[in-house]
Design a protein around this motif. Structure first.
Motif, PDB file in Angstrom:
ATOM      1  N   LEU A 134       0.796  -1.229   0.000  1.00 25.47           N
ATOM      2  CA  LEU A 134       0.000   0.000   0.000  1.00 25.47           C
ATOM      3  C   LEU A 134       0.819   1.265   0.000  1.00 25.47           C
ATOM      4  N   ALA A 152       1.157  -3.534   8.527  1.00 27.41           N
ATOM      5  CA  ALA A 152       0.107  -2.512   8.474  1.00 27.41           C
ATOM      6  C   ALA A 152      -0.014  -1.886   7.090  1.00 27.41           C
ATOM      7  N   TYR A 153       1.012  -2.008   6.303  1.00 27.61           N
ATOM      8  CA  TYR A 153       1.030  -1.362   4.988  1.00 27.61           C
ATOM      9  C   TYR A 153       0.815  -2.357   3.872  1.00 27.61           C
ATOM     10  N   ARG A 204      -0.579  -4.179 -11.439  1.00 24.34           N
ATOM     11  CA  ARG A 204      -0.555  -3.349 -10.234  1.00 24.34           C
ATOM     12  C   ARG A 204      -1.964  -3.103  -9.759  1.00 24.34           C
ATOM     13  N   PHE A 205      -2.130  -3.045  -8.474  1.00 27.69           N
ATOM     14  CA  PHE A 205      -3.442  -2.756  -7.910  1.00 27.69           C
ATOM     15  C   PHE A 205      -3.672  -1.248  -7.932  1.00 27.69           C
ATOM     16  N   SER A 206      -4.856  -0.860  -8.359  1.00 27.84           N
ATOM     17  CA  SER A 206      -5.175   0.559  -8.339  1.00 27.84           C
ATOM     18  C   SER A 206      -6.674   0.719  -8.176  1.00 27.84           C
ATOM     19  N   LEU A 207      -7.080   1.769  -7.481  1.00 23.09           N
ATOM     20  CA  LEU A 207      -8.513   2.022  -7.350  1.00 23.09           C
ATOM     21  C   LEU A 207      -8.980   2.820  -8.550  1.00 23.09           C
ATOM     22  N   TYR A 266     -14.704   0.861  -4.447  1.00 23.09           N
ATOM     23  CA  TYR A 266     -14.731   1.285  -3.059  1.00 23.09           C
ATOM     24  C   TYR A 266     -14.165   0.157  -2.222  1.00 23.09           C
ATOM     25  N   PRO A 267     -13.035   0.366  -1.556  1.00 18.10           N
ATOM     26  CA  PRO A 267     -12.385  -0.732  -0.834  1.00 18.10           C
ATOM     27  C   PRO A 267     -13.258  -1.413   0.195  1.00 18.10           C
ATOM     28  N   GLN A 324      -2.398   3.935 -14.560  1.00 20.39           N
ATOM     29  CA  GLN A 324      -2.680   3.145 -13.367  1.00 20.39           C
ATOM     30  C   GLN A 324      -1.502   2.275 -12.980  1.00 20.39           C
ATOM     31  N   ALA A 325      -0.713   1.886 -13.972  1.00 22.39           N
ATOM     32  CA  ALA A 325       0.422   1.029 -13.648  1.00 22.39           C
ATOM     33  C   ALA A 325       1.525   1.815 -12.976  1.00 22.39           C
ATOM     34  N   THR A 326       1.707   3.054 -13.454  1.00 24.78           N
ATOM     35  CA  THR A 326       2.828   3.820 -12.911  1.00 24.78           C
ATOM     36  C   THR A 326       2.433   4.643 -11.696  1.00 24.78           C
ATOM     37  N   LYS A 327       1.186   5.151 -11.684  1.00 22.80           N
ATOM     38  CA  LYS A 327       0.754   5.958 -10.533  1.00 22.80           C
ATOM     39  C   LYS A 327      -0.559   5.403 -10.012  1.00 22.80           C
ATOM     40  N   PRO A 328      -0.500   4.284  -9.340  1.00 18.33           N
ATOM     41  CA  PRO A 328      -1.751   3.682  -8.895  1.00 18.33           C
ATOM     42  C   PRO A 328      -2.413   4.524  -7.819  1.00 18.33           C
ATOM     43  N   ARG A 329      -3.735   4.552  -7.834  1.00 18.47           N
ATOM     44  CA  ARG A 329      -4.457   5.290  -6.790  1.00 18.47           C
ATOM     45  C   ARG A 329      -4.721   4.315  -5.646  1.00 18.47           C
ATOM     46  N   LEU A 330      -4.089   4.590  -4.533  1.00 19.98           N
ATOM     47  CA  LEU A 330      -4.241   3.709  -3.382  1.00 19.98           C
ATOM     48  C   LEU A 330      -4.830   4.487  -2.231  1.00 19.98           C
ATOM     49  N   VAL A 363      -8.711   6.648  -1.003  1.00 17.66           N
ATOM     50  CA  VAL A 363     -10.117   6.939  -1.285  1.00 17.66           C
ATOM     51  C   VAL A 363     -10.290   8.445  -1.124  1.00 17.66           C
ATOM     52  N   GLU A 376     -16.081   9.048  -0.387  1.00 15.22           N
ATOM     53  CA  GLU A 376     -16.783   8.657  -1.604  1.00 15.22           C
ATOM     54  C   GLU A 376     -17.274   7.233  -1.498  1.00 15.22           C
ATOM     55  N   LEU A 399      -5.154   3.566   2.502  1.00 16.09           N
ATOM     56  CA  LEU A 399      -5.669   2.245   2.855  1.00 16.09           C
ATOM     57  C   LEU A 399      -4.886   1.619   4.006  1.00 16.09           C
ATOM     58  N   TYR A 400      -3.938   2.378   4.560  1.00 17.93           N
ATOM     59  CA  TYR A 400      -3.181   1.860   5.699  1.00 17.93           C
ATOM     60  C   TYR A 400      -3.458   2.716   6.920  1.00 17.93           C
TER      61      TYR A 400
END
Lengths: 231, 115
Positions: free
Chosen positions: A101, A140-141, A217-220, A225-226, B9-15, B17, B41, B110-111
Motif C-alpha cells: 500500500l 500494516a502497509y 498493479r493494484f489501483s482504485l 470502493y475498498p 494506473q500502472a505507474t501511478k496507482p491510486r491507493l 479513497v 466517496e 488504505l493503511y
C-alpha cells in the motif's frame, strides 16, 4: 464485549444482590477444594538442630544479614527487549499474495515468504516477475489477498532474517569532514544470489495466470470502493 | 503513429479513497476545530465506515515556496470514528485543518490495513 455482569449496580453504591445471594450466584460453593495440580513433594525448608537446651527446627537457608540500604531501582521498560512476538493478521500466511500500500512498490502484488521475528513480513516479487526484491515490509502497509501459493516445496533459507536486512548503522554516522557515502546502493552479490535461489523456487509454483496477476498493479478506479471489495 | 495512452494506473496507482472535507464537528453555535468531518466517496452508512476507521488521511496542498524542489505539503490525520448515520466520519489531524479547506478533497489511505 457484552458480558453479563453478575452483580450489577442498581444505584450508586448499591448492588443488585446482597452478600449471601451474590455468593450463591457465584457458584463458589460448588467448587470442591482441589490439591495442587503438580503434586511435587514440598521441599524441606527446616532442619533439625540440636542446641544445648534441646532440638529445634532451624531454617535450612539462613536469612542474609545484608540488605540494600537504598532502594534497588528496577530497569525501565525497554521496547527493544520484546519477549512477546507480534501476532500477525490471519490473512498473512506464508505463500499469500499481498498488495503493497505504500512505499516505492505501492500497488504491486508480491508473495509473502514468511513472518520474521520482529513482526515484519519477508516478501519477494519475485524479482523476475515484477521487480520487487527480497524485502521486509510492515504488516500494516499491506493488504492480504485470499490468493495463497503453496510454498511447501520452496526453500526459504533461514539466514534471511531481521539481521540480514538491517541497515548498517555506519551509513548515517559519517564523521564531519569525511566524505559521506554517495548514497549509491550497490547490491551485494550475496543478495543477488539469495534472490535467485528463492525466486527459482517460487517461479516453479507460479502458473501463468498467477504471473499475470503479480505483474498487474493494484489501483482504485472510479467506482471502486475498498469497503465493498473482497480481497 | 497513433497517440498511445499510457497506462497511468500502472505507474501511478491510486491507493487512496477520496474524501470531501465538509467542516468541523459542531452544534448550532459552537464548533470543535479539533475534529473535521469527512464525507468519503461511496460510503453512505455507518456500517460501511467500519473499514476506514483508523486509516490515515492526508490533506495535500501546495505552498508558494519550493522546498527541496517540491511545493507540495501534507497534513496527516486519522479517521477516528463515524459521524452520524450516513457514512460521514470524524478525523483528527496533526494540526487542525483551517476552514479554507472545507470543500476540498482529502486522501484516505488504505493503511494501517486490517484486511
Amino acid at each position: 464485549m457484552s458480558q453479563r455482569v453478575r452483580n450489577p449496580f442498581i444505584a450508586k453504591g448499591v448492588r443488585r444482590f446482597g452478600r449471601s445471594k451474590a455468593y450463591s450466584r457465584s457458584g463458589k460453593w460448588a467448587v470442591k477444594t482441589k490439591g495442587p495440580l503438580d503434586a511435587a513433594p514440598a521441599e524441606e525448608t527446616t532442619v533439625d538442630k540440636t542446641f544445648q537446651g534441646g532440638v529445634r527446627k532451624v531454617p535450612k537457608q539462613k536469612q542474609s544479614r545484608y540488605y540494600a540500604a537504598e532502594d534497588v531501582s528496577t530497569p525501565l521498560y525497554s521496547r527493544k527487549k520484546n519477549t512477546n512476538p507480534q501476532k500477525v493478521r490471519e490473512s498473512l500466511v506464508p505463500g499469500a499474495i499481498l498488495i503493497l500500500l505504500s512505499g516505492k512498490f505501492r500497488g504491486k502484488r508480491v508473495v509473502l515468504l514468511k513472518v520474521l521475528d520482529s513482526g515484519l513480513l519477508l516478501i519477494s516479487g519475485p524479482y523476475a516477475v515484477n521487480g520487487v526484491p527480497l524485502r521486509r515490509v510492515n504488516a500494516a502497509y499491506v493488504i492480504g489477498t485470499s490468493t495463497v501459493l503453496d510454498l511447501e516445496n520452496v526453500n526459504i533459507p533461514d539466514h534471511l532474517n531481521d539481521e540480514y536486512f538491517k541497515r548498517p548503522a555506519s551509513a548515517n554516522s559519517a564523521e564531519f569532514g569525511e566524505e559521506a557515502d554517495a548514497g549509491k546502493n550497490t547490491i551485494s552479490q550475496e543478495r543477488k544470489d539469495d534472490q535467485k535461489a528463492v525466486d527459482s523456487g517460487l517461479l516453479q509454483v507460479i502458473t501463468p495466470p498467477v504471473k499475470a496477476y503479480l505483474n498487474a498493479r493494484f489501483s482504485l478506479s472510479k467506482r471502486d470502493y475498498p469497503h465493498q471489495m473482497k480481497f | 503513429m497513433p497517440h498511445q495512452k499510457k497506462n497511468v494506473q500502472a505507474t501511478k496507482p491510486r491507493l487512496f479513497v477520496k474524501a470531501k472535507i465538509t467542516g468541523y464537528r459542531r452544534s448550532k453555535v459552537k464548533q470543535y476545530p479539533q475534529w473535521t468531518l469527512l464525507k468519503l466517496e461511496g460510503v453512505n452508512s455507518k456500517e460501511e465506515t467500519d473499514f476506514y476507521l483508523g486509516k490515515k488521511v492526508a490533506f495535500i496542498y501546495n505552498a508558494t515556496k519550493r522546498k527541496e524542489g517540491n511545493r507540495t505539503k501534507v497534513v496527516w490525520g486519522k479517521i477516528a470514528r463515524p459521524h452520524g448515520n450516513s457514512g460521514a466520519v470524524r478525523a483528527r489531524f496533526q494540526r487542525n485543518l483551517p476552514p479554507k479547506t472545507f470543500g476540498a478533497t482529502a486522501r484516505v489511505m488504505l493503511y494501517p490495513s486490517r484486511v
